[in-house]
Scaffold this motif. Structure first.
Motif, PDB file in Angstrom:
ATOM      1  N   SER A  24       0.830  -1.213   0.000  1.00  0.00           N
ATOM      2  CA  SER A  24       0.000   0.000   0.000  1.00  0.00           C
ATOM      3  C   SER A  24       0.858   1.253   0.000  1.00  0.00           C
ATOM      4  O   SER A  24       0.565   2.218  -0.708  1.00  0.00           O
ATOM      5  CB  SER A  24      -0.919   0.012   1.225  1.00  0.00           C
ATOM      6  N   GLU A  25       1.913   1.240   0.794  1.00  0.00           N
ATOM      7  CA  GLU A  25       2.819   2.383   0.849  1.00  0.00           C
ATOM      8  C   GLU A  25       3.501   2.607  -0.501  1.00  0.00           C
ATOM      9  O   GLU A  25       3.682   3.745  -0.937  1.00  0.00           O
ATOM     10  CB  GLU A  25       3.867   2.199   1.947  1.00  0.00           C
ATOM     11  N   ALA A  26       3.876   1.526  -1.165  1.00  0.00           N
ATOM     12  CA  ALA A  26       4.514   1.643  -2.480  1.00  0.00           C
ATOM     13  C   ALA A  26       3.562   2.289  -3.481  1.00  0.00           C
ATOM     14  O   ALA A  26       3.962   3.145  -4.272  1.00  0.00           O
ATOM     15  CB  ALA A  26       4.974   0.272  -2.974  1.00  0.00           C
ATOM     16  N   VAL A  27       2.307   1.890  -3.435  1.00  0.00           N
ATOM     17  CA  VAL A  27       1.308   2.485  -4.330  1.00  0.00           C
ATOM     18  C   VAL A  27       1.163   3.971  -4.036  1.00  0.00           C
ATOM     19  O   VAL A  27       1.132   4.795  -4.956  1.00  0.00           O
ATOM     20  CB  VAL A  27      -0.045   1.752  -4.207  1.00  0.00           C
ATOM     21  N   LEU A  28       1.102   4.330  -2.769  1.00  0.00           N
ATOM     22  CA  LEU A  28       0.981   5.748  -2.408  1.00  0.00           C
ATOM     23  C   LEU A  28       2.204   6.548  -2.851  1.00  0.00           C
ATOM     24  O   LEU A  28       2.074   7.671  -3.345  1.00  0.00           O
ATOM     25  CB  LEU A  28       0.765   5.897  -0.897  1.00  0.00           C
ATOM     26  N   ARG A  29       3.398   5.967  -2.675  1.00  0.00           N
ATOM     27  CA  ARG A  29       4.607   6.667  -3.134  1.00  0.00           C
ATOM     28  C   ARG A  29       4.542   6.888  -4.641  1.00  0.00           C
ATOM     29  O   ARG A  29       4.912   7.943  -5.146  1.00  0.00           O
ATOM     30  CB  ARG A  29       5.861   5.870  -2.755  1.00  0.00           C
ATOM     31  N   LEU A  43       7.540   3.058 -18.897  1.00  0.00           N
ATOM     32  CA  LEU A  43       6.734   1.867 -18.724  1.00  0.00           C
ATOM     33  C   LEU A  43       6.114   1.384 -20.036  1.00  0.00           C
ATOM     34  O   LEU A  43       5.740   0.223 -20.156  1.00  0.00           O
ATOM     35  CB  LEU A  43       5.639   2.105 -17.681  1.00  0.00           C
ATOM     36  N   ALA A  44       6.030   2.270 -21.009  1.00  0.00           N
ATOM     37  CA  ALA A  44       5.473   1.903 -22.312  1.00  0.00           C
ATOM     38  C   ALA A  44       6.476   1.165 -23.191  1.00  0.00           C
ATOM     39  O   ALA A  44       6.100   0.597 -24.207  1.00  0.00           O
ATOM     40  CB  ALA A  44       4.974   3.153 -23.033  1.00  0.00           C
ATOM     41  N   THR A  45       7.751   1.136 -22.788  1.00  0.00           N
ATOM     42  CA  THR A  45       8.757   0.440 -23.580  1.00  0.00           C
ATOM     43  C   THR A  45       8.750  -1.042 -23.247  1.00  0.00           C
ATOM     44  O   THR A  45       8.318  -1.448 -22.174  1.00  0.00           O
ATOM     45  CB  THR A  45      10.178   1.004 -23.336  1.00  0.00           C
ATOM     46  N   ASP A  46       9.234  -1.838 -24.160  1.00  0.00           N
ATOM     47  CA  ASP A  46       9.257  -3.288 -23.963  1.00  0.00           C
ATOM     48  C   ASP A  46      10.447  -3.766 -23.152  1.00  0.00           C
ATOM     49  O   ASP A  46      10.436  -4.864 -22.639  1.00  0.00           O
ATOM     50  CB  ASP A  46       9.288  -4.002 -25.326  1.00  0.00           C
ATOM     51  N   SER A  47      11.487  -2.958 -23.041  1.00  0.00           N
ATOM     52  CA  SER A  47      12.729  -3.437 -22.426  1.00  0.00           C
ATOM     53  C   SER A  47      12.857  -3.095 -20.945  1.00  0.00           C
ATOM     54  O   SER A  47      13.892  -3.297 -20.366  1.00  0.00           O
ATOM     55  CB  SER A  47      13.923  -2.855 -23.183  1.00  0.00           C
ATOM     56  N   ILE A  48      11.815  -2.603 -20.311  1.00  0.00           N
ATOM     57  CA  ILE A  48      11.898  -2.174 -18.924  1.00  0.00           C
ATOM     58  C   ILE A  48      12.302  -3.312 -17.987  1.00  0.00           C
ATOM     59  O   ILE A  48      13.005  -3.099 -17.013  1.00  0.00           O
ATOM     60  CB  ILE A  48      10.565  -1.529 -18.453  1.00  0.00           C
ATOM     61  N   ALA A  49      11.908  -4.539 -18.275  1.00  0.00           N
ATOM     62  CA  ALA A  49      12.201  -5.648 -17.359  1.00  0.00           C
ATOM     63  C   ALA A  49      13.694  -5.903 -17.209  1.00  0.00           C
ATOM     64  O   ALA A  49      14.121  -6.503 -16.247  1.00  0.00           O
ATOM     65  CB  ALA A  49      11.495  -6.924 -17.830  1.00  0.00           C
ATOM     66  N   SER A  50      14.492  -5.416 -18.143  1.00  0.00           N
ATOM     67  CA  SER A  50      15.926  -5.674 -18.075  1.00  0.00           C
ATOM     68  C   SER A  50      16.703  -4.538 -17.422  1.00  0.00           C
ATOM     69  O   SER A  50      17.914  -4.607 -17.344  1.00  0.00           O
ATOM     70  CB  SER A  50      16.468  -5.925 -19.482  1.00  0.00           C
ATOM     71  N   ILE A  51      16.011  -3.509 -16.956  1.00  0.00           N
ATOM     72  CA  ILE A  51      16.704  -2.390 -16.327  1.00  0.00           C
ATOM     73  C   ILE A  51      16.173  -2.144 -14.927  1.00  0.00           C
ATOM     74  O   ILE A  51      15.133  -2.656 -14.547  1.00  0.00           O
ATOM     75  CB  ILE A  51      16.584  -1.091 -17.163  1.00  0.00           C
ATOM     76  N   SER A  52      16.889  -1.356 -14.188  1.00  0.00           N
ATOM     77  CA  SER A  52      16.493  -0.969 -12.843  1.00  0.00           C
ATOM     78  C   SER A  52      15.557   0.238 -12.928  1.00  0.00           C
ATOM     79  O   SER A  52      15.631   1.005 -13.887  1.00  0.00           O
ATOM     80  CB  SER A  52      17.756  -0.612 -12.062  1.00  0.00           C
ATOM     81  N   PRO A  53      14.715   0.436 -11.942  1.00  0.00           N
ATOM     82  CA  PRO A  53      13.879   1.632 -11.944  1.00  0.00           C
ATOM     83  C   PRO A  53      14.752   2.890 -12.007  1.00  0.00           C
ATOM     84  O   PRO A  53      15.878   2.888 -11.512  1.00  0.00           O
ATOM     85  CB  PRO A  53      13.134   1.559 -10.620  1.00  0.00           C
ATOM     86  N   PRO A  54      14.250   3.950 -12.613  1.00  0.00           N
ATOM     87  CA  PRO A  54      15.044   5.177 -12.744  1.00  0.00           C
ATOM     88  C   PRO A  54      15.340   5.822 -11.391  1.00  0.00           C
ATOM     89  O   PRO A  54      14.668   5.536 -10.394  1.00  0.00           O
ATOM     90  CB  PRO A  54      14.163   6.078 -13.607  1.00  0.00           C
ATOM     91  N   ASP A  55      16.326   6.692 -11.393  1.00  0.00           N
ATOM     92  CA  ASP A  55      16.734   7.367 -10.155  1.00  0.00           C
ATOM     93  C   ASP A  55      15.591   8.105  -9.473  1.00  0.00           C
ATOM     94  O   ASP A  55      15.544   8.185  -8.258  1.00  0.00           O
ATOM     95  CB  ASP A  55      17.868   8.358 -10.435  1.00  0.00           C
ATOM     96  N   TYR A  56      14.673   8.653 -10.255  1.00  0.00           N
ATOM     97  CA  TYR A  56      13.585   9.436  -9.671  1.00  0.00           C
ATOM     98  C   TYR A  56      12.469   8.571  -9.075  1.00  0.00           C
ATOM     99  O   TYR A  56      11.577   9.077  -8.401  1.00  0.00           O
ATOM    100  CB  TYR A  56      12.990  10.410 -10.691  1.00  0.00           C
ATOM    101  N   CYS A  57      12.517   7.259  -9.299  1.00  0.00           N
ATOM    102  CA  CYS A  57      11.453   6.373  -8.811  1.00  0.00           C
ATOM    103  C   CYS A  57      11.435   6.365  -7.286  1.00  0.00           C
ATOM    104  O   CYS A  57      12.437   6.052  -6.639  1.00  0.00           O
ATOM    105  CB  CYS A  57      11.648   4.957  -9.350  1.00  0.00           C
ATOM    106  N   ARG A  58      10.300   6.673  -6.725  1.00  0.00           N
ATOM    107  CA  ARG A  58      10.168   6.727  -5.276  1.00  0.00           C
ATOM    108  C   ARG A  58      10.184   5.342  -4.641  1.00  0.00           C
ATOM    109  O   ARG A  58      10.304   5.221  -3.423  1.00  0.00           O
ATOM    110  CB  ARG A  58       8.879   7.460  -4.908  1.00  0.00           C
TER     111      ARG A  58
END
Length: 71
Positions: A24-29, A43-58
């Motif tokens: 729940s906290e992750a969803v709120l963040r 998130l619209a790209t196909d290759s997201i599963a092979s990378i880490s979340p971006p620096d700005y990701c809460r």
């Protein structure tokens, strides 16, 4: 972002790797993201599963931690 990077946060909670409250906290963040446009494009790209979340990701620290636990 969790799903896009190959994580099922609900399953992580069921397995005991993550508290239900933390899901729940992750969803709120996520809803308070300062970069929803950039995130949407990523998130619209196909290759997201092979990378880490971006620096700005809460939720980056949480997602990185969960990925490390599944290795």
């Amino acid at each position: 972002m969790g799903t896009a990077t190959g994580l099922d946060l609900q399953q992580q909670a069921i397995d005991g790797a993550l508290a239900l409250d933390e899901v729940s906290e992750a969803v709120l963040r996520c809803t308070k993201c300062a970069h929803p446009g950039q995130c949407g494009k990523l998130l619209a790209t196909d290759s997201i599963a092979s990378i880490s979340p971006p620096d700005y990701c809460r939720n980056r620290d949480l997602l990185d931690y969960l990925h490390e636990q599944t290795i």
